[in-house]
Design an enzyme around this catalytic site. Structure first.
Site, PDB file in Angstrom:
ATOM      1  N   LYS A 185      68.850 -16.319 -15.762  1.00 19.43           N
ATOM      2  CA  LYS A 185      67.619 -15.361 -15.928  1.00 19.43           C
ATOM      3  C   LYS A 185      68.251 -14.071 -15.201  1.00 19.43           C
ATOM      4  CE  LYS A 185      64.834 -17.716 -18.134  1.00 19.43           C
ATOM      5  NZ  LYS A 185      64.006 -18.853 -17.980  1.00 19.43           N
TER       6      LYS A 185
ATOM      7  N   LYS B  92      70.782 -23.784 -30.466  1.00 20.17           N
ATOM      8  CA  LYS B  92      69.454 -24.598 -30.481  1.00 20.17           C
ATOM      9  C   LYS B  92      68.396 -23.725 -31.150  1.00 20.17           C
ATOM     10  CE  LYS B  92      67.353 -24.307 -26.143  1.00 20.17           C
ATOM     11  NZ  LYS B  92      66.255 -24.745 -25.689  1.00 20.17           N
TER      12      LYS B  92
ATOM     13  N   LYS C 116      62.454 -20.386 -29.139  1.00 22.90           N
ATOM     14  CA  LYS C 116      61.103 -19.510 -29.160  1.00 22.90           C
ATOM     15  C   LYS C 116      61.497 -18.050 -29.483  1.00 22.90           C
ATOM     16  CE  LYS C 116      57.565 -21.678 -26.390  1.00 22.90           C
ATOM     17  NZ  LYS C 116      58.261 -21.880 -25.036  1.00 22.90           N
TER      18      LYS C 116
HETATM   19  P1  ADP Z   1      62.122 -22.330 -25.826  1.00 20.50           P
HETATM   20  O1  ADP Z   1      63.453 -22.776 -25.453  1.00 20.50           O
HETATM   21  O2  ADP Z   1      62.089 -22.186 -27.290  1.00 20.50           O
HETATM   22  O3  ADP Z   1      61.488 -21.289 -25.247  1.00 20.50           O
HETATM   23  P2  ADP Z   1      60.719 -24.230 -23.914  1.00 20.50           P
HETATM   24  O4  ADP Z   1      61.612 -23.728 -22.989  1.00 20.50           O
HETATM   25  O5  ADP Z   1      59.239 -23.480 -23.609  1.00 20.50           O
HETATM   26  O6  ADP Z   1      61.207 -23.917 -25.358  1.00 20.50           O
HETATM   27  O7  ADP Z   1      60.617 -25.648 -24.050  1.00 20.50           O
HETATM   28  C1  ADP Z   1      59.492 -26.429 -24.209  1.00 20.50           C
HETATM   29  C2  ADP Z   1      59.890 -27.859 -24.534  1.00 20.50           C
HETATM   30  O8  ADP Z   1      60.740 -27.873 -25.720  1.00 20.50           O
HETATM   31  C3  ADP Z   1      61.001 -28.427 -23.347  1.00 20.50           C
HETATM   32  O9  ADP Z   1      60.716 -29.770 -23.184  1.00 20.50           O
HETATM   33  C4  ADP Z   1      62.180 -28.122 -24.263  1.00 20.50           C
HETATM   34  O10 ADP Z   1      63.286 -29.348 -23.657  1.00 20.50           O
HETATM   35  C5  ADP Z   1      61.975 -28.638 -25.734  1.00 20.50           C
HETATM   36  N1  ADP Z   1      62.884 -27.698 -26.627  1.00 20.50           N
HETATM   37  C6  ADP Z   1      63.001 -26.621 -26.938  1.00 20.50           C
HETATM   38  N2  ADP Z   1      63.754 -26.159 -27.595  1.00 20.50           N
HETATM   39  C7  ADP Z   1      64.368 -27.279 -28.365  1.00 20.50           C
HETATM   40  C8  ADP Z   1      65.299 -27.637 -29.117  1.00 20.50           C
HETATM   41  N3  ADP Z   1      65.965 -26.790 -30.047  1.00 20.50           N
HETATM   42  N4  ADP Z   1      65.667 -29.086 -29.282  1.00 20.50           N
HETATM   43  C9  ADP Z   1      64.864 -30.198 -28.635  1.00 20.50           C
HETATM   44  N5  ADP Z   1      64.009 -29.748 -27.606  1.00 20.50           N
HETATM   45  C10 ADP Z   1      63.748 -28.305 -27.356  1.00 20.50           C
END
Ligand code: ADP
Ligand code: TRP
Length: 334
Positions: free
Chosen positions: A115, A197, A200
């Site tokens: 970050k 991956k 969001k």
């Molecule tokens: P993002 O990375 O999209 O901001 P978050 O950090 O809020 O998502 O993650 C929320 C949950 O979703 C966590 O438990 C994270 O491990 C899971 N997660 C996020 N992206 C993926 C992905 N591409 N594949 C599998 N799990 C994911």
């Protein structure tokens, strides 16, 4: 004898639309766990302020995360669904845990270093102490299992350290929480171009969101990276084609998958056909979730009631923990 259910907790930050990665990486586990455990699932609105200080869209995002969780199968009668900011006991525990967290270890956290690179102009104290607040989220219900993706393992380890330090110094209050997944269920859902991956905020055209309409889903899938196909049987599969098969394994049935695998193996595959089949199955999978979420979002009052009831229930559990914490600290004066 009645055996008390073990406690499960997890949180999602309201920083954007939920996607297939969130569903298969996190929410699918929640849905299953609510049948077996005492579950707390919450929207981490305070956490989102560490990176998203502008709150114009926050309320709507929180409502959306709640709606999408319910649409994906969370039953608020079974699992306690709430917003972090409605449980002030978390802030009290966060304050106390901060005295047991060291600047050096916080600065070494991988997510903190990431970050700092991403937002050098806003390295706020909340960002540094993010894992302390996450530990408070978890420990406030004395949770044992925390269903999260691999990227969260270091935070879990820190939560265990803070719990141990508290227990050692003041007396036993907290169990040591562990990251949880159902066997091989933990998947990392790749982006449609196979470059990383689904997430969001980054790469919106290569991420499938639970809110995407049917045309957009089809468009994104049809644009997924392929090539002209294998020219002879037994050709090694490139990473981006493996990713397409992985995505297919999440939403398509066995016969569709084996048909295209066979075609790949005998070098007769047409990726256009494969992507069309994948797009159809993605639409079949996502559209009912999207429709349910949209219906829920049309009824703000009901969502607000769910958040209010969830918060009240979460506070009962949180207050018990805070009472035990105050007693161990000796800050209970009457
Ligand atoms: P993002 O990375 O999209 O901001 P978050 O950090 O809020 O998502 O993650 C929320 C949950 O979703 C966590 O438990 C994270 O491990 C899971 N997660 C996020 N992206 C993926 C992905 N591409 N594949 C599998 N799990 C994911
Ligand atoms: N840090 C988590 C993420 O980025 C979100 C989160 C906040 C969380 N508090 C939590 C997850 C407590 C599990 C438990 O995905």
């Amino acid at each position: 004898m009645y055996k008390q259910k073990e406690i499960v907790l997890s949180g999602i930050r309201p920083t954007g639309f939920l996607h297939l990665g969130n569903y298969f990486g996190a929410m699918r586990n929640y849905v299953r766990m609510q049948e077996e455990y005492e579950c707390y699932f919450f929207v981490a609105d305070w956490h989102s302020l560490t990176t998203h200080p502008d709150t114009k869209e926050l309320k709507q995002s929180v409502l959306r995360v709640v709606a999408e969780n319910i649409a994906a199968g969370i039953n608020p009668q079974k699992a306690c669904l709430y917003a972090q900011s409605t449980v002030p006991e978390i802030a009290e525990l966060y304050l106390l845990l901060n005295m047991l967290a060291y600047k050096g270890e916080l600065e070494k956290t991988v997510t903190f270093k990431d970050k700092v690179r991403l937002q050098p102009e806003n390295v706020n104290a909340g960002l540094l102490t993010y894992p302390v607040l996450q530990a408070a989220d978890i420990l406030i219900h004395r949770s044992k299992y925390v269903p999260v993706g691999k990227d969260q393992e270091q935070h879990l380890e820190m939560a265990r350290n803070f719990a141990q330090r508290f227990n050692y110094r003041y007396g036993d209050v907290f169990p040591e929480p562990q990251a949880f997944n159902y066997g091989s269920d933990l998947v990392k859902v790749p982006s449609l171009d196979g470059s990383g991956k689904m997430s969001k905020s980054e790469n919106q055209m290569v991420t499938l969101y639970l809110a995407d309409d049917d045309d957009l889903i089809r468009k994104k899938v049809m644009k997924a990276k392929t090539d002209s196909g294998p020219t002879e049987p037994g050709t090694e599969m490139p990473e981006y084609i493996k990713n397409l098969f992985l995505l297919m394994s999440l939403v398509s049935d066995e016969s569709t998958i084996s048909l295209f695998k066979q075609q790949y193996n005998n070098a007769s595959i047409r990726y256009g056909d494969m992507k069309k089949a994948l797009a159809d199955d993605m639409v079949k999978f996502i559209s009912p979730i999207r429709e349910r979420a949209n219906n829920l979002l049309d009824d703000t009052a009901s969502l607000q009631k769910i958040i209010k009831d969830g918060g009240e229930k979460a506070r009962i559990s949180a207050q018990k923990t805070i009472e035990a914490v105050r007693e161990k600290l000796g800050v209970n004066y009457y």
